[in-house]
Write a protein that holds these residues in place. Structure first.
Motif, mmCIF file in Angstrom:
data_model
loop_
_atom_site.group_PDB
_atom_site.id
_atom_site.type_symbol
_atom_site.label_atom_id
_atom_site.label_comp_id
_atom_site.label_asym_id
_atom_site.label_seq_id
_atom_site.Cartn_x
_atom_site.Cartn_y
_atom_site.Cartn_z
ATOM 1 N N THR A 1 0.744 -1.190 0.101
ATOM 2 C CA THR A 1 0.116 0.157 -0.143
ATOM 3 C C THR A 1 0.689 1.361 0.111
ATOM 4 O OG1 THR A 1 -1.824 -1.047 1.231
ATOM 5 C CG2 THR A 1 -1.537 1.361 1.367
ATOM 6 N N LEU A 2 1.705 1.116 1.049
ATOM 7 C CA LEU A 2 2.604 2.334 0.872
ATOM 8 C C LEU A 2 3.718 2.587 -0.273
ATOM 9 C CD1 LEU A 2 3.188 4.666 2.968
ATOM 10 C CD2 LEU A 2 5.415 3.331 3.564
ATOM 11 N N GLY A 3 4.380 1.414 -0.727
ATOM 12 C CA GLY A 3 5.565 1.619 -1.420
ATOM 13 C C GLY A 3 5.478 1.167 -2.637
ATOM 14 N N MET A 4 4.462 0.232 -3.406
ATOM 15 C CA MET A 4 4.494 -0.272 -4.576
ATOM 16 C C MET A 4 4.433 0.563 -5.663
ATOM 17 S SD MET A 4 1.809 -3.530 -5.822
ATOM 18 C CE MET A 4 1.894 -4.282 -7.374
ATOM 19 N N SER A 5 3.710 1.860 -5.548
ATOM 20 C CA SER A 5 3.450 2.877 -6.788
ATOM 21 C C SER A 5 4.965 3.452 -6.776
ATOM 22 C CB SER A 5 2.196 3.621 -6.307
ATOM 23 O OG SER A 5 1.285 2.968 -6.575
ATOM 24 N N LEU A 6 5.600 3.878 -5.450
ATOM 25 C CA LEU A 6 6.859 4.476 -5.449
ATOM 26 C C LEU A 6 7.953 3.706 -6.167
ATOM 27 C CD1 LEU A 6 6.915 5.515 -1.766
ATOM 28 C CD2 LEU A 6 6.463 7.067 -3.650
ATOM 29 N N ILE A 7 7.850 2.406 -5.866
ATOM 30 C CA ILE A 7 9.008 1.473 -6.329
ATOM 31 C C ILE A 7 8.895 1.204 -8.043
ATOM 32 C CG2 ILE A 7 10.027 -0.902 -6.453
ATOM 33 C CD1 ILE A 7 9.391 -0.890 -3.480
ATOM 34 N N PHE A 8 7.454 1.302 -8.307
ATOM 35 C CA PHE A 8 7.531 1.077 -9.708
ATOM 36 C C PHE A 8 7.764 2.461 -10.505
ATOM 37 C CE2 PHE A 8 4.821 1.550 -13.539
ATOM 38 C CZ PHE A 8 5.289 0.183 -14.222
ATOM 39 N N ALA A 9 7.505 3.424 -9.938
ATOM 40 C CA ALA A 9 7.800 4.845 -10.689
ATOM 41 C C ALA A 9 9.237 5.061 -10.392
ATOM 42 C CB ALA A 9 7.108 6.131 -9.602
ATOM 43 N N MET A 10 9.783 4.786 -9.676
ATOM 44 C CA MET A 10 11.646 4.740 -9.562
ATOM 45 C C MET A 10 12.128 3.825 -11.029
ATOM 46 S SD MET A 10 14.304 3.178 -6.801
ATOM 47 C CE MET A 10 13.692 1.672 -7.007
ATOM 48 N N ALA A 11 11.506 2.591 -10.974
ATOM 49 C CA ALA A 11 12.022 1.679 -12.096
ATOM 50 C C ALA A 11 11.563 2.323 -13.622
ATOM 51 C CB ALA A 11 11.513 0.404 -11.932
ATOM 52 N N ALA A 12 10.154 2.889 -13.531
ATOM 53 C CA ALA A 12 9.716 3.251 -14.746
ATOM 54 C C ALA A 12 10.292 4.468 -15.543
ATOM 55 C CB ALA A 12 8.340 3.395 -14.803
ATOM 56 N N PHE A 13 10.909 5.224 -14.682
ATOM 57 C CA PHE A 13 11.606 6.528 -15.042
ATOM 58 C C PHE A 13 12.913 6.193 -15.338
ATOM 59 C CE2 PHE A 13 8.049 8.661 -12.778
ATOM 60 C CZ PHE A 13 7.161 9.201 -14.138
ATOM 61 N N THR A 14 13.391 5.213 -14.888
ATOM 62 C CA THR A 14 14.979 4.795 -15.007
ATOM 63 C C THR A 14 14.962 4.250 -16.900
ATOM 64 O OG1 THR A 14 15.045 4.395 -12.873
ATOM 65 C CG2 THR A 14 16.755 3.426 -14.457
ATOM 66 N N ARG A 15 15.779 5.111 -17.580
ATOM 67 C CA ARG A 15 15.731 4.720 -18.815
ATOM 68 C C ARG A 15 16.910 3.735 -18.974
ATOM 69 N NH1 ARG A 15 15.639 9.957 -22.317
ATOM 70 N NH2 ARG A 15 15.020 8.493 -23.847
ATOM 71 N N PRO A 16 17.080 2.618 -19.564
ATOM 72 C CA PRO A 16 18.198 1.847 -20.073
ATOM 73 C C PRO A 16 19.095 2.717 -20.431
ATOM 74 C CG PRO A 16 16.211 0.690 -20.732
ATOM 75 C CD PRO A 16 15.780 2.138 -20.356
ATOM 76 N N PRO A 17 20.618 2.841 -20.193
ATOM 77 C CA PRO A 17 21.641 3.323 -20.685
ATOM 78 C C PRO A 17 21.678 3.499 -22.259
ATOM 79 C CG PRO A 17 22.372 1.755 -18.964
ATOM 80 C CD PRO A 17 21.128 1.552 -19.479
ATOM 81 N N ALA A 18 21.349 2.683 -23.051
ATOM 82 C CA ALA A 18 21.419 2.594 -24.374
ATOM 83 C C ALA A 18 20.323 3.552 -25.046
ATOM 84 C CB ALA A 18 21.058 1.232 -25.069
ATOM 85 N N THR A 19 19.180 3.973 -24.207
ATOM 86 C CA THR A 19 18.180 4.796 -24.899
ATOM 87 C C THR A 19 18.441 6.162 -24.363
ATOM 88 O OG1 THR A 19 16.670 4.416 -22.838
ATOM 89 C CG2 THR A 19 16.703 2.979 -24.851
ATOM 90 N N VAL A 20 19.461 6.273 -23.475
ATOM 91 C CA VAL A 20 19.660 7.873 -22.763
ATOM 92 C C VAL A 20 20.441 8.679 -23.842
ATOM 93 C CG1 VAL A 20 20.223 9.034 -20.829
ATOM 94 C CG2 VAL A 20 19.138 6.874 -20.304
ATOM 95 N N THR A 21 19.779 9.050 -24.969
ATOM 96 C CA THR A 21 20.637 9.653 -25.810
ATOM 97 C C THR A 21 20.141 11.189 -26.001
ATOM 98 O OG1 THR A 21 18.710 9.055 -27.421
ATOM 99 C CG2 THR A 21 20.566 7.653 -27.406
ATOM 100 N N THR A 22 19.101 11.614 -25.409
ATOM 101 C CA THR A 22 18.700 12.874 -25.213
ATOM 102 C C THR A 22 18.975 13.305 -23.961
ATOM 103 O OG1 THR A 22 16.992 12.374 -26.868
ATOM 104 C CG2 THR A 22 16.738 14.418 -25.610
ATOM 105 N N ARG A 23 19.989 14.101 -23.819
ATOM 106 C CA ARG A 23 20.419 14.666 -22.485
ATOM 107 C C ARG A 23 19.789 16.034 -22.097
ATOM 108 N NH1 ARG A 23 23.348 10.532 -20.141
ATOM 109 N NH2 ARG A 23 24.478 9.341 -21.674
ATOM 110 N N TYR A 24 19.954 16.286 -20.819
ATOM 111 C CA TYR A 24 19.525 17.499 -20.315
ATOM 112 C C TYR A 24 20.302 18.538 -20.669
ATOM 113 C CZ TYR A 24 18.626 21.355 -17.600
ATOM 114 O OH TYR A 24 18.589 22.660 -16.877
ATOM 115 N N THR A 25 19.799 19.843 -21.217
ATOM 116 C CA THR A 25 20.838 20.716 -21.635
ATOM 117 C C THR A 25 20.331 22.119 -21.005
ATOM 118 O OG1 THR A 25 21.663 19.823 -23.843
ATOM 119 C CG2 THR A 25 21.901 22.126 -23.379
ATOM 120 N N PRO A 26 20.858 22.967 -20.119
ATOM 121 C CA PRO A 26 20.307 24.044 -19.548
ATOM 122 C C PRO A 26 19.789 25.014 -20.382
ATOM 123 C CG PRO A 26 22.330 23.460 -18.281
ATOM 124 C CD PRO A 26 22.221 22.426 -19.775
ATOM 125 N N PRO A 27 18.741 25.769 -20.230
ATOM 126 C CA PRO A 27 18.216 26.733 -21.113
ATOM 127 C C PRO A 27 19.387 27.674 -21.475
ATOM 128 C CG PRO A 27 16.791 26.376 -19.511
ATOM 129 C CD PRO A 27 17.926 25.520 -18.930
#
Length: 429
Positions: free
Chosen positions: A387-413
């Protein structure tokens, strides 16, 4: 794929984006604010879809090629599973093993999302948080909403279900703040405004001390992730002090909760009596540490907490039935020894390092979620309590992109004209 606007949210690669996966990912995000049964349903539906579609195996190549992740998942899984071999079976052993397997399964499903589904999951979380905010403000000022599911868990903020909604809102407020930091000027104000509305709602509606503390530290985490420098640390410290001072000065609810915590702590230190929230947690932590020191290598056995604590707290029946010490590190350390404690630390460290290196917007959100879980595990049981943690843990994993797909890096404005004239910021075009 175009890289003309690398700071926009988000830029996606084409990867098996289908309407079924997108809809189910949105449902998974929205269900973060629904009763736990809907969370289970959304996870099972998403897993079934990936299996039936036949793409689960190809999506999980990132796990096969990531030895650090494999080791983290295997360690987290194997330590509690091996424990019954030498400790035997307790009443809570099967439950504890189930939740261990559940956490690993949730992480695997989360990591399997592609960028289309990841974006839809984010929109689902934002939609769910909007639903919660509207429910709270309508009930407070316009119309008393009947206390039925799912409104009951939103409006009655005591208990795990209500606390989870406030903790999730604190995470949403913080990653909206992060998205504002990482966005162009035209969208920054919108992100900051919604983050402020969400934080204000938590302060005046919630009573979860866990959520209050996350609300103070997670924006600071976002600043550290954004600036990665002494400047970021100083800004973070200033933000935390400002938030704490403002909340303490304006919220009677927070003032009362802090005063209660201080009073209970003083009472426990002076008398050793534990009957309320804070002093019971303090006693459970002291007890778990004692058992971990007594059995540092093998622990007391998977699922043994309930038996040992019931015997220890037999003179205080009102708290003797508590099934975990509200600290996942100490629960693992007591039941499975130092290896069990380290398996949780290792797993969280993996996600923290991987998302710190990502330097993109999803990486920032996942890093914030990782810190939120790491802190919540100190005062609650996100790994043990679905009840407390399932959604938190799923979100942590879901927003973690595999290294091979992290091609669009954050660039400051780009820097403003004034900053250009002062010679600050990145080189001006």
């Amino acid at each position: 794929m175009s890289h003309k606007n690398p700071s926009s949210l988000p830029v996606f690669e084409k990867s098996e984006g289908t309407i079924g996966g997108i809809v189910l990912a949105f449902f998974a995000g929205f269900s973060s604010f629904l009763p736990i049964g809907m969370v289970y349903l959304s996870m099972l539906a998403l897993l079934a879809y990936l299996v039936i579609q036949g793409s689960l195996r190809s999506r999980l190549l990132c796990i096969r090629d990531d030895k650090f992740l494999q080791l983290a998942l295997v360690a987290f899984l194997i330590v509690p599973l091996l424990s019954p071999i030498w400790h035997g079976h307790y009443d809570q052993t099967d439950t504890r093993i189930f939740h261990t397997i559940r956490v690993v399964a949730v992480i695997i499903v989360g990591l399997s999302l592609n960028d289309f589904e990841r974006r839809s999951f984010l929109l689902g979380i934002l939609g769910g948080s909007a639903f919660v905010l509207i429910t709270i403000w309508v009930d407070r000022y316009f119309y008393k909403i009947p206390l039925i599911k799912p409104f009951e868990d939103i409006l009655i903020v005591t208990g795990n279900a209500g606390s989870q909604k406030m903790i999730m809102l604190a995470c949403v407020s913080s990653f909206l703040f992060w998205l504002g930091l990482a966005s162009e000027n035209k969208s920054r104000l919108a992100y900051f405004s919604i983050a402020l509305i969400t934080a204000t709602t938590i302060i005046f509606h919630g009573i979860s001390r866990n959520a209050y503390i996350l609300l103070a530290i997670l924006p600071a985490v976002a600043l550290v992730y954004r600036f990665r420098s002494i400047k970021g640390l100083l800004l973070s410290a200033s933000i935390m002090i400002t938030i704490v001072a403002t909340v303490m000065a304006t919220s009677k609810t927070v003032q009362d909760r802090v005063s209660q915590a201080v009073s209970e702590t003083k009472n426990y230190v002076n008398t050793g009596v534990y009957q309320s929230s804070v002093d019971v947690r303090a006693e459970m932590m002291r007890f778990a540490i004692g058992k971990m020191q007594e059995y540092p290598i093998t622990g007391t056995g998977t699922g043994s907490w309930a038996l040992y604590w019931k015997d220890h707290a037999s003179a205080n029946p009102s708290v003797a039935g508590i099934n975990n010490p509200h600290n996942d590190y100490l629960l693992a350390g007591m039941e499975n020894g130092i290896p069990g404690l380290l398996s949780i630390v290792f797993l969280l460290l993996y996600f923290a390092i991987r998302n710190w290196k990502a330097k993109d917007k999803f990486g920032g959100i996942a890093f914030i979620m990782t810190v939120a879980i790491a802190f919540s595990a100190l005062v609650n049981a996100p790994f043990r309590d679905a009840t407390l943690g399932m959604s938190l843990i799923f979100a942590m994993a879901a927003f973690t992109r595999p290294p091979a797909t992290v091609t669009t890096r954050y660039t400051p404005p780009p820097p403003s004209p004034a900053a250009c004239r002062r010679g600050r910021g990145r080189p001006c075009a």
